[in-house]
Motif scaffolding. Structure first.
Motif, PDB file in Angstrom:
ATOM      1  N   LEU A   1       0.820  -1.210   0.000  1.00  0.00           N
ATOM      2  CA  LEU A   1       0.000   0.000   0.000  1.00  0.00           C
ATOM      3  C   LEU A   1       0.856   1.263   0.000  1.00  0.00           C
ATOM      4  CD1 LEU A   1      -2.817   1.304   0.238  1.00  0.00           C
ATOM      5  CD2 LEU A   1      -2.496   1.239   2.699  1.00  0.00           C
ATOM      6  N   VAL A   2       1.763   1.364   0.945  1.00  0.00           N
ATOM      7  CA  VAL A   2       2.594   2.565   1.067  1.00  0.00           C
ATOM      8  C   VAL A   2       3.570   2.665  -0.101  1.00  0.00           C
ATOM      9  CG1 VAL A   2       4.303   3.726   2.520  1.00  0.00           C
ATOM     10  CG2 VAL A   2       2.312   2.676   3.555  1.00  0.00           C
ATOM     11  N   GLY A   3       4.109   1.536  -0.551  1.00  0.00           N
ATOM     12  CA  GLY A   3       5.017   1.554  -1.687  1.00  0.00           C
ATOM     13  C   GLY A   3       4.346   2.054  -2.950  1.00  0.00           C
ATOM     14  N   THR A   4       3.125   1.609  -3.192  1.00  0.00           N
ATOM     15  CA  THR A   4       2.390   2.078  -4.365  1.00  0.00           C
ATOM     16  C   THR A   4       2.133   3.570  -4.276  1.00  0.00           C
ATOM     17  OG1 THR A   4       1.332  -0.072  -4.565  1.00  0.00           O
ATOM     18  CG2 THR A   4       0.283   1.762  -5.695  1.00  0.00           C
ATOM     19  N   GLU A   5       1.747   4.029  -3.110  1.00  0.00           N
ATOM     20  CA  GLU A   5       1.469   5.458  -2.931  1.00  0.00           C
ATOM     21  C   GLU A   5       2.730   6.301  -3.094  1.00  0.00           C
ATOM     22  OE1 GLU A   5      -1.414   7.078  -2.420  1.00  0.00           O
ATOM     23  OE2 GLU A   5      -2.555   5.221  -2.571  1.00  0.00           O
ATOM     24  N   LEU A   6       3.799   5.915  -2.423  1.00  0.00           N
ATOM     25  CA  LEU A   6       5.022   6.722  -2.467  1.00  0.00           C
ATOM     26  C   LEU A   6       5.658   6.736  -3.849  1.00  0.00           C
ATOM     27  CD1 LEU A   6       6.960   5.991   0.845  1.00  0.00           C
ATOM     28  CD2 LEU A   6       6.119   8.179   0.035  1.00  0.00           C
ATOM     29  N   VAL A   7       5.842   5.571  -4.434  1.00  0.00           N
ATOM     30  CA  VAL A   7       6.510   5.515  -5.733  1.00  0.00           C
ATOM     31  C   VAL A   7       5.604   6.108  -6.818  1.00  0.00           C
ATOM     32  CG1 VAL A   7       7.504   3.979  -7.459  1.00  0.00           C
ATOM     33  CG2 VAL A   7       7.957   3.589  -5.047  1.00  0.00           C
ATOM     34  N   GLY A   8       4.313   5.820  -6.756  1.00  0.00           N
ATOM     35  CA  GLY A   8       3.390   6.375  -7.744  1.00  0.00           C
ATOM     36  C   GLY A   8       3.296   7.894  -7.671  1.00  0.00           C
ATOM     37  N   ALA A   9       3.208   8.424  -6.465  1.00  0.00           N
ATOM     38  CA  ALA A   9       3.123   9.878  -6.311  1.00  0.00           C
ATOM     39  C   ALA A   9       4.423  10.554  -6.718  1.00  0.00           C
ATOM     40  CB  ALA A   9       2.775  10.229  -4.873  1.00  0.00           C
ATOM     41  N   SER A  10       5.544   9.948  -6.383  1.00  0.00           N
ATOM     42  CA  SER A  10       6.813  10.573  -6.755  1.00  0.00           C
ATOM     43  C   SER A  10       7.039  10.492  -8.262  1.00  0.00           C
ATOM     44  CB  SER A  10       7.969   9.934  -5.986  1.00  0.00           C
ATOM     45  OG  SER A  10       8.032   8.550  -6.222  1.00  0.00           O
ATOM     46  N   TRP A  11       6.646   9.388  -8.881  1.00  0.00           N
ATOM     47  CA  TRP A  11       6.761   9.277 -10.335  1.00  0.00           C
ATOM     48  C   TRP A  11       5.854  10.311 -11.006  1.00  0.00           C
ATOM     49  CZ3 TRP A  11       9.748   5.628 -13.003  1.00  0.00           C
ATOM     50  CH2 TRP A  11       9.612   5.656 -14.384  1.00  0.00           C
TER      51      TRP A  11
END
Length: 77
Positions: free
Chosen positions: A20-30
């Motif tokens: 969950l957090v990985g998808t949010e962090l990497v997706g938002a930063s990308w």
């Protein structure tokens, strides 16, 4: 020296949080790299470099988040 057994409830919680957090962090930063590239009308190569740079920052953030999560909810014990 014997180790404590794996607590599968904690393990499944940590895996779910990492997804969950990985998808949010990497997706938002990308997406931030893509948005800045479009906003400032940068060259596509520079825009991709920003996306990669920001996604690496997101992965580093995920690493530190998971390190803290494992410290507070250990897998063994």
């Amino acid at each position: 020296m014997s180790q404590k057994p794996i607590n599968y409830l904690h393990l499944s919680t940590l895996v779910a949080v990492a997804i969950l957090v990985g998808t949010e962090l990497v997706g938002a930063s990308w997406a931030a790299g893509w948005a800045l590239g479009g906003l400032f009308q940068l060259d596509p190569l520079v825009s991709r470099a920003l996306e990669i740079l920001f996604s690496i920052a997101g992965l580093i953030g995920l690493y530190f988040f998971m390190r803290t999560a494992i410290r507070n909810e250990p897998i063994r014990g």
